[in-house]
Design an enzyme around this catalytic site. Sequence first.
Site, mmCIF file in Angstrom:
data_model
loop_
_atom_site.group_PDB
_atom_site.id
_atom_site.type_symbol
_atom_site.label_atom_id
_atom_site.label_comp_id
_atom_site.label_asym_id
_atom_site.label_seq_id
_atom_site.Cartn_x
_atom_site.Cartn_y
_atom_site.Cartn_z
ATOM 1 N N ASN A 162 29.836 -58.664 -31.642
ATOM 2 C CA ASN A 162 28.847 -57.777 -30.763
ATOM 3 C C ASN A 162 27.957 -58.866 -30.407
ATOM 4 O O ASN A 162 26.997 -58.118 -29.341
ATOM 5 C CB ASN A 162 28.157 -57.151 -32.013
ATOM 6 C CG ASN A 162 29.146 -55.686 -32.368
ATOM 7 O OD1 ASN A 162 30.178 -55.674 -31.732
ATOM 8 N ND2 ASN A 162 28.855 -55.246 -33.131
ATOM 9 N N ARG A 181 28.148 -40.660 -28.189
ATOM 10 C CA ARG A 181 27.580 -42.032 -27.956
ATOM 11 C C ARG A 181 26.721 -41.830 -26.707
ATOM 12 O O ARG A 181 27.227 -42.544 -25.744
ATOM 13 C CB ARG A 181 28.614 -43.052 -28.453
ATOM 14 C CG ARG A 181 29.264 -42.852 -29.609
ATOM 15 C CD ARG A 181 30.185 -44.182 -29.810
ATOM 16 N NE ARG A 181 29.598 -45.459 -30.001
ATOM 17 C CZ ARG A 181 30.244 -46.806 -30.273
ATOM 18 N NH1 ARG A 181 31.415 -46.530 -30.511
ATOM 19 N NH2 ARG A 181 29.501 -47.555 -30.304
ATOM 20 N N ARG A 219 40.791 -55.103 -31.952
ATOM 21 C CA ARG A 219 39.795 -55.318 -31.094
ATOM 22 C C ARG A 219 38.545 -56.244 -31.632
ATOM 23 O O ARG A 219 37.707 -56.930 -30.867
ATOM 24 C CB ARG A 219 38.988 -53.634 -30.955
ATOM 25 C CG ARG A 219 39.892 -53.066 -29.882
ATOM 26 C CD ARG A 219 39.121 -51.880 -29.501
ATOM 27 N NE ARG A 219 37.704 -52.071 -29.541
ATOM 28 C CZ ARG A 219 36.663 -51.121 -30.277
ATOM 29 N NH1 ARG A 219 37.212 -50.163 -30.697
ATOM 30 N NH2 ARG A 219 35.443 -51.540 -30.259
HETATM 31 N N1 EPU Z 1 21.589 -43.684 -29.170
HETATM 32 C C1 EPU Z 1 21.156 -42.785 -28.547
HETATM 33 N N2 EPU Z 1 20.948 -42.792 -27.178
HETATM 34 C C2 EPU Z 1 21.309 -44.213 -26.703
HETATM 35 C C3 EPU Z 1 21.759 -45.315 -27.299
HETATM 36 C C4 EPU Z 1 22.119 -45.056 -28.653
HETATM 37 O O1 EPU Z 1 20.927 -41.595 -28.680
HETATM 38 O O2 EPU Z 1 21.056 -44.349 -25.541
HETATM 39 C C5 EPU Z 1 21.916 -43.499 -30.789
HETATM 40 C C6 EPU Z 1 23.340 -43.526 -31.220
HETATM 41 O O3 EPU Z 1 24.076 -42.253 -30.777
HETATM 42 C C7 EPU Z 1 23.393 -43.545 -32.528
HETATM 43 C C8 EPU Z 1 21.973 -44.735 -32.573
HETATM 44 O O4 EPU Z 1 21.333 -44.593 -31.547
HETATM 45 O O5 EPU Z 1 23.208 -42.459 -33.376
HETATM 46 C C9 EPU Z 1 22.319 -46.241 -32.699
HETATM 47 O O6 EPU Z 1 23.290 -46.654 -31.576
HETATM 48 P P1 EPU Z 1 23.236 -48.235 -30.864
HETATM 49 O O7 EPU Z 1 22.750 -48.102 -29.627
HETATM 50 O O8 EPU Z 1 22.342 -49.020 -31.985
HETATM 51 O O9 EPU Z 1 24.792 -48.518 -31.164
HETATM 52 P P2 EPU Z 1 25.871 -49.223 -30.054
HETATM 53 O O10 EPU Z 1 24.809 -50.106 -29.445
HETATM 54 O O11 EPU Z 1 26.309 -48.292 -29.215
HETATM 55 C C10 EPU Z 1 26.254 -51.322 -31.540
HETATM 56 C C11 EPU Z 1 27.357 -51.776 -32.007
HETATM 57 C C12 EPU Z 1 28.056 -50.920 -32.974
HETATM 58 C C13 EPU Z 1 27.147 -50.521 -34.213
HETATM 59 C C14 EPU Z 1 26.026 -50.193 -33.857
HETATM 60 C C15 EPU Z 1 24.767 -49.890 -34.825
HETATM 61 C C16 EPU Z 1 28.023 -53.203 -30.300
HETATM 62 C C17 EPU Z 1 29.134 -53.349 -29.083
HETATM 63 N N3 EPU Z 1 28.332 -51.948 -30.941
HETATM 64 O O12 EPU Z 1 26.638 -50.032 -31.125
HETATM 65 O O13 EPU Z 1 29.255 -51.660 -33.609
HETATM 66 O O14 EPU Z 1 27.758 -49.750 -35.187
HETATM 67 O O15 EPU Z 1 25.551 -50.940 -32.764
HETATM 68 O O16 EPU Z 1 24.424 -51.150 -35.439
HETATM 69 O O17 EPU Z 1 27.226 -53.974 -30.589
HETATM 70 C C18 EPU Z 1 31.458 -51.977 -34.278
HETATM 71 O O18 EPU Z 1 31.287 -53.176 -34.216
HETATM 72 O O19 EPU Z 1 32.385 -51.480 -35.125
HETATM 73 C C19 EPU Z 1 30.505 -51.093 -33.883
HETATM 74 C C20 EPU Z 1 30.755 -49.701 -33.942
#
Ligand code: EPU
Length: 423
Positions: free
Chosen positions: A26, A125, A400
Site C-alpha cells: 500500500n 467504496r 495482487r
Molecule cells: N471512505 C469514504 N469516503 C472516501 C474514502 C473512504 O466514505 O472518500 C470510507 C470507506 O468506505 C471506509 C473508510 O472510509 O469505510 C476507510 O477507507 P480508506 O479510504 O481508509 O480505505 P482505502 O484508502 O480505499 C486503504 C487500503 C486498504 C485498507 C484501507 C483501510 C490501499 C490501496 N488500500 O484503502 O487495503 O483496507 O486503506 O486501512 O492502500 C488491502 O490491502 O487489502 C486493502 C483493502
Amino acid sequence: MLCLEKLIISGGRRLAGEVGVSGAKNAAVAIIPAALLVDGVCRIENLPHIDDVSVIIEILSELGAEITYINPTTIEVNARGMASYTAVHERVRAMRASYYLLGALLGRFKKARVRMPGGCYFGDRPIDQHVKGFKAMGALVDLENGVVDARAERLCGANIYLDMVSVGATINIMIAAACAEGVTTIENAAKEPHVVDLANFLNVMGANIKGAGTDTIKIIGVKKLRGGTYSIIPDQIEAGTLMIAAAATGGDVLIKNVIPKHMESLSAKLIEIGAKVSDLGDAIRVVMDAPPKCANVKTLPYPGFPTDLQPLIVAFLTAAKGTSVVTESVWESRFQYVGELRRMGVDIQVEGRAAVIKGGKGLSGAEVKSTDLRAGAGLIVAALMATGTTRISGLRHIDRGYEEIEKKLCALGADIKRVRGVG
Ligand code: EPU
C-alpha cells in the site's frame, strides 16, 4: 473455459524458522504514481513483486513515463517527457490504488481523467473525501460513465477536514498538494505507516510535508520535485500475516525486515491470545506453545488493529475454545468470506458488523474460494490449521498483494502446492 490456479494445502504442520517480509504494497501503489510529479529520475527500491505493483507500473508506462527495472525490486521512473493525463482503460479498474493517479495527474498537469478504481469489494467504496479535497484546492470534478474528470485553472492550498479517517484521501490530497500553490492542511488525517512512507518519499524528492503520522498534516507546496532514491518500508500486513500464521500453527517463527512499532496492536492481541511475541529491533519472533485463548478484536484506523488482518485473526480465533467477537469498524461489509470458513466446519455468525466465533471445535479441509485479497490470506491461515487438505481458488486476489506467499510458508514447513486446473 477458464484456466484456474489453486493452492492445495495439507494442514496441521507447525511453522518454524526464519522468513523475510517484502516491501509494503500500500506504500508502493501510492509512491509509484506520486513519481509522476518528479521532474527527474526517481529510483524506488524495495518494491514487492506482486500483481498490483506490476499493474500500476504498466499504467505509468502507458501514460508515457519511462520505467527501467534496475533489479526485480528496484525501478527508476522518469516521467519528464510524459504528456498524457488520461487513464481510462480497463486495467485501471483492476486495482483500488489507481485512484492515486487522480492526485498525481492533477498535481502534474492540473487535469486528470481516470477510470473509477476497482480492487477488493467490501460494499460501497466511495471516494467523496478525495473529491472534496481536490475541490477545496480549486479543481472542478465530474464523474461521467465511470470516469472521473478533474481539472483546475490553479491548484491552491486549502484547509481540508476529512469527514472520516481515510488512507486513500489523505494520500491523494498529499500527492495533489505537494506542488500546489500555498499551504494545504489535512485534518483528521490517516496515520497508517504507508501514509508516513508516502510523505517521506515526497520529502526526499523535495516536497515540504510536516506532521505525517499525526492527525494534522501540513503540505507546503513547492515549485517542483527533483529526482532521488527512496526505499519502501516493509509491509505491515504481510508481516502480520506471517505472525498470525506462526501463532495459528503453534509455531516458532522469526519474521525479519519488520518495523515492530507498526505491529503493536497485533502483537498485543497475539499475546492476549497466548503467544509469546519478542521485539528484536528489525525482526519479531512469534512462539505459540499453549492452546489459544478466545479474545475480542475491533478493527480501527492505525494505530488500532488493522482491518486488513481481520479475516486472518477470525481464522485463528476459530481454534480458541469459547466465544470470540471480532468487530469490523472500517469497512461496512468485510465478512463475505465467512461462508467459506463455515465450509471448513467452523461455527461463526455474523451480526451486523460483528462476527461471533464459537471456537475450539477444529477445522477440516474443504474446497474454498478467496473472495478478496485478505479473505484469501485468512483462508490460507485456516487451511494451515485444518486437518486434511484444503483447495483454495480465487488466487488472482491473493497474487495482487502477496509476494510468493506459498514459497515463504513452505520454507517454514507448510505443505502448499500451486496447481493449474480447468474450470
Ligand atoms: N471512505 C469514504 N469516503 C472516501 C474514502 C473512504 O466514505 O472518500 C470510507 C470507506 O468506505 C471506509 C473508510 O472510509 O469505510 C476507510 O477507507 P480508506 O479510504 O481508509 O480505505 P482505502 O484508502 O480505499 C486503504 C487500503 C486498504 C485498507 C484501507 C483501510 C490501499 C490501496 N488500500 O484503502 O487495503 O483496507 O486503506 O486501512 O492502500 C488491502 O490491502 O487489502 C486493502 C483493502
